[in-house]
Design a protein around this motif. Structure first.
Motif: not given
Length: 547
Positions: A157-168
């Motif tokens: 029941c651990l979830f994530e939202a990763d916005f790495s596409l915006l890095d740099g």
């Protein structure tokens, strides 16, 4: 005699396609993105792809109304920047939905924040964690957090939202003032009652040689935690508009549309199946390229990814765009989101995919008696190659097919095309007004850098928020981009009759019956919900992308 007739018939189809290929030419609007139709403005489009007069009058009128609202709201307050979060209420009038009012009341709540990743304007970022993300750096002394995350991971029941596409990505400069961007990572836990709650937010990826970025927690001071969540929602708005909305619905539908006009003759059954789902798409996209995402356009005026950063994000998103990510049952399975009762978007998506697939299968099986008929259809195979190798610039390495070997493969691909051009667009377009009218819930830009400590004051929060003009423009644009179209054509009810045979009409009738059944199911379900989910009600899904 029969051969002569067939020869004349074939010659007519070839001449038709030759003329269409002259009218519908590909264009590279920006390098690294899917190709578009070759049109500098909507006036360059073939007449068949233009807005009808009623649509044009309504669209232009709505633009004028939106701009007038910006001016009136700007004049209604003497402020140039906001002094408190409550000040935003001064410009929340006019076009409001019931959900907008709820957002104004509940946007600070953690469960409301989490709900948006399941059923909000952008339900495409969330995924179930299969391991702790490598970019998440747990500092010394935070062993308890590490233990909690690992326990939730083991429980599934651990979830994530990763916005790495915006890095740099280079942030925008608006009216001479530099803006700022973050690339957050959010870890969530799913509670037994279905609530999705944030556990930790990391606003920037760790950089070698730099201090470890702080982790923001629900136990932090309330303003500190709130500002971290605001940063997440700002990032979510950028990827929602550019990746989930513009790229994965608008631009993809345009590729399908141009390839269809270039490769499938008017008598082809797949042309008849698809063409109602491309109504107005070329013109709305052309208008977007001349006013919304153009140089000096709305994105440049309003968002922290404008000024060229939005194009870099689109290029990155295009480079990682896969066929599976457009096929929603595959995408949802890959993201581990199947079987979650509180994921209403997921439930409705799967039902709609099955309904559209059954419709597509009915038409395909009427016109192709077996797999060999599919393999031998030269127009169909050329259409497939045109999409993957030309429109998408050689996307076979990302799973897109270059040929169809069976009826099953064809049905799956056609379902994806229709779903993308109708239901998925509805899911990521309609919620803009609901969720973005209250600007603090998802600001379009940020005027100060992300916090590097937990010492956050109200002055810091307000200095980060958009100015009054950008806030007014955000509200007007989200209304314009998600308002109900008065001349809309609903999914399953095309204006033109392309199939005339009784068998084809029976397939369409069954499609309409299935949609009506789903409508009643969703309405009945929503009656028992605190927050009804309505974006995939068939009565709200347009047959094509028109706004």
């Amino acid at each position: 005699m029969e051969k002569e007739v067939q020869g004349l018939f074939q010659k007519h189809r070839e001449e038709e396609l030759e003329e269409r290929r002259r009218l519908y030419r590909w264009n590279t609007w920006r390098k690294g993105l899917p190709l578009t139709v070759d049109a500098m403005t909507e006036k360059d489009l073939p007449l068949d792809m233009r807005f009808h007069e009623d649509k044009k009058i309504d669209f232009v009128g709505a633009e004028v109304t939106g701009l007038m609202e910006v001016v009136l709201k700007r004049l209604s307050t003497l402020l140039s920047s906001w002094n408190s979060l409550d000040d935003f209420a001064q410009i929340v009038w006019g076009h409001q939905s019931t959900l907008t009012k709820r957002v104004c009341e509940s946007w600070k709540d953690d469960d409301f924040f989490g709900y948006q990743f399941l059923n909000g304007a952008n339900p495409t970022m969330l995924r179930r964690s299969t391991s702790l993300p490598t970019r998440l750096v747990i500092p010394p002394g935070a062993e308890e957090l590490q233990t909690q995350l690992e326990r939730k991971l083991q429980e599934g029941c651990l979830f994530e939202a990763d916005f790495s596409l915006l890095d740099g990505i280079q942030p925008n400069v608006i009216q001479g003032e530099r803006q700022y961007l973050a690339a957050p990572l959010v870890m969530f836990k799913m509670e037994p009652d279905g609530k999705l709650l944030p556990m930790v937010i990391q606003l920037q990826p760790p950089c070698s040689g730099s201090p470890v970025p702080p982790l923001f927690l629900p136990s932090d001071p309330s303003l500190t935690w709130l500002l971290a969540k605001i940063w997440v929602k700002n990032s979510d708005l950028q990827l929602h508009e550019l990746q989930a909305h513009l790229l994965k619905t608008h631009l993809m539908a345009e590729v399908f549309a141009v390839a269809t006009m270039r490769c499938l003759s008017g008598m082809h059954p797949i042309f008849k199946l698809l063409v109602p789902h491309f109504r107005y798409t070329m013109e709305i996209n052309t208008r977007a390229r001349t006013s919304l995402i153009s140089e000096g356009g709305i994105f440049d005026q309003v968002t922290n990814t404008g000024g060229g950063g939005h194009l870099d994000i689109l290029r990155r998103a295009t480079a990682c765009l896969t066929y599976r990510s457009l096929c929603l049952p595959n995408d949802l399975a890959d993201r581990g989101l199947l079987g979650i009762p509180s994921a209403l978007y997921v439930h409705d998506v799967l039902r709609l995919w099955d309904i559209i697939f059954r419709y597509v299968q009915g038409i395909v099986h009427l016109h192709y008696s077996g797999d060999k008929d599919v393999q031998d259809d030269s127009e169909l195979q050329a259409w497939c190659r045109e999409i993957t190798e030309i429109g998408l610039g050689g996307a076979q390495d990302r799973g897109f097919p270059v040929s169809f070997k069976s009826r099953a493969e064809l049905c799956h691909f056609l379902t994806m095309c229709i779903f993308t051009s109708s239901a998925q667009h509805s899911a990521v377009s309609q919620g803009q007004q609901d969720w973005y009218t209250w600007v603090p819930n998802a600001p379009d830009t940020m005027r100060q850098p992300p916090p590097t400590t937990k010492d956050v004051t109200l002055e810091m929060v307000m200095a980060t928020m958009p100015k009054v003009y950008q806030s007014c423009l955000q509200i007007a644009m989200t209304w314009l981009l998600s308002r109900v179209q008065p001349n809309r054509v609903l999914l399953g009810y095309p204006k033109e009759e392309y199939f005339s045979g009784p068998e084809s009409k029976a397939v369409l009738s069954r499609f309409q019956e299935d949609l009506d059944i789903l409508e009643r199911e969703i309405v009945a379900r929503n009656e028992g919900l605190d927050l009804p989910y309505e974006y995939l009600l068939p009565s709200r899904i347009e047959n094509s992308i028109t706004i």
